[in-house]
Write a protein that holds these residues in place. Structure first.
Motif, PDB file in Angstrom:
ATOM      1  N   LYS A  65      -6.698  -2.884  11.171  1.00 21.76           N
ATOM      2  CA  LYS A  65      -7.471  -1.800  11.805  1.00 21.76           C
ATOM      3  C   LYS A  65      -7.766  -0.694  10.799  1.00 21.76           C
ATOM      4  N   THR A  66      -6.774  -0.367   9.972  1.00 15.12           N
ATOM      5  CA  THR A  66      -6.973   0.652   8.941  1.00 15.12           C
ATOM      6  C   THR A  66      -8.031   0.197   7.936  1.00 15.12           C
ATOM      7  N   ALA A  67      -7.968  -1.067   7.520  1.00 16.20           N
ATOM      8  CA  ALA A  67      -8.949  -1.605   6.571  1.00 16.20           C
ATOM      9  C   ALA A  67     -10.357  -1.528   7.148  1.00 16.20           C
ATOM     10  N   LYS A  68     -10.520  -1.912   8.404  1.00 16.22           N
ATOM     11  CA  LYS A  68     -11.843  -1.879   9.031  1.00 16.22           C
ATOM     12  C   LYS A  68     -12.362  -0.453   9.156  1.00 16.22           C
ATOM     13  N   THR A  69     -11.463   0.493   9.436  1.00 15.17           N
ATOM     14  CA  THR A  69     -11.867   1.900   9.511  1.00 15.17           C
ATOM     15  C   THR A  69     -12.298   2.402   8.140  1.00 15.17           C
ATOM     16  N   LEU A  70     -11.525   2.068   7.110  1.00 15.93           N
ATOM     17  CA  LEU A  70     -11.892   2.467   5.744  1.00 15.93           C
ATOM     18  C   LEU A  70     -13.238   1.880   5.344  1.00 15.93           C
ATOM     19  N   PHE A  73      -2.068  -3.227  12.455  1.00 14.80           N
ATOM     20  CA  PHE A  73      -2.454  -1.845  12.147  1.00 14.80           C
ATOM     21  C   PHE A  73      -3.118  -1.777  10.775  1.00 14.80           C
ATOM     22  N   ASN A  74      -2.664  -2.620   9.851  1.00 15.11           N
ATOM     23  CA  ASN A  74      -3.257  -2.640   8.514  1.00 15.11           C
ATOM     24  C   ASN A  74      -4.693  -3.135   8.563  1.00 15.11           C
ATOM     25  N   LEU A  84      -3.565  -3.464   1.699  1.00 13.62           N
ATOM     26  CA  LEU A  84      -2.941  -2.842   2.858  1.00 13.62           C
ATOM     27  C   LEU A  84      -1.884  -3.817   3.336  1.00 13.62           C
ATOM     28  N   VAL A 132      -5.580  -7.577   3.200  1.00 11.92           N
ATOM     29  CA  VAL A 132      -4.640  -7.139   4.228  1.00 11.92           C
ATOM     30  C   VAL A 132      -3.479  -8.128   4.272  1.00 11.92           C
TER      31      VAL A 132
END
Length: 78
Positions: free
Chosen positions: A21-26, A18-19, A75, A10
């Motif tokens: 958060k996106t990484a953790k969601t992925l 936000f990146n 990300l 990241v």
């Protein structure tokens, strides 16, 4: 089934990135065939080519994690 190790990098250091958060969601949504590991850049010193012969331990650790991965996912902020 084969399991692939993916290093997730990241490019933002913000706690509420936000990146990130996106990484953790992925990572949470990844199928069992993918093992996603967050590889932090937070402790990396600024690159200096003069240090390549005796690189800082943070560089060595980061490079090992990247080298050991089957793939990379970046990300980054805009």
């Amino acid at each position: 089934m084969e399991n692939y190790k993916i290093a997730v990098v990241v490019g933002s250091l913000r706690k509420e990135s936000f990146n990130l958060k996106t990484a953790k969601t992925l990572m949470a949504l990844a199928p069992e065939s993918l093992s996603l590991e967050l590889v932090s850049i937070a402790e990396l010193p600024i690159f200096n080519e003069d240090l390549e012969e005796t690189p800082p331990r943070e560089w060595v650790s980061f490079r090992e994690k990247i080298r050991d991965a089957d793939g990379l996912l970046f990300l980054t902020p805009e």
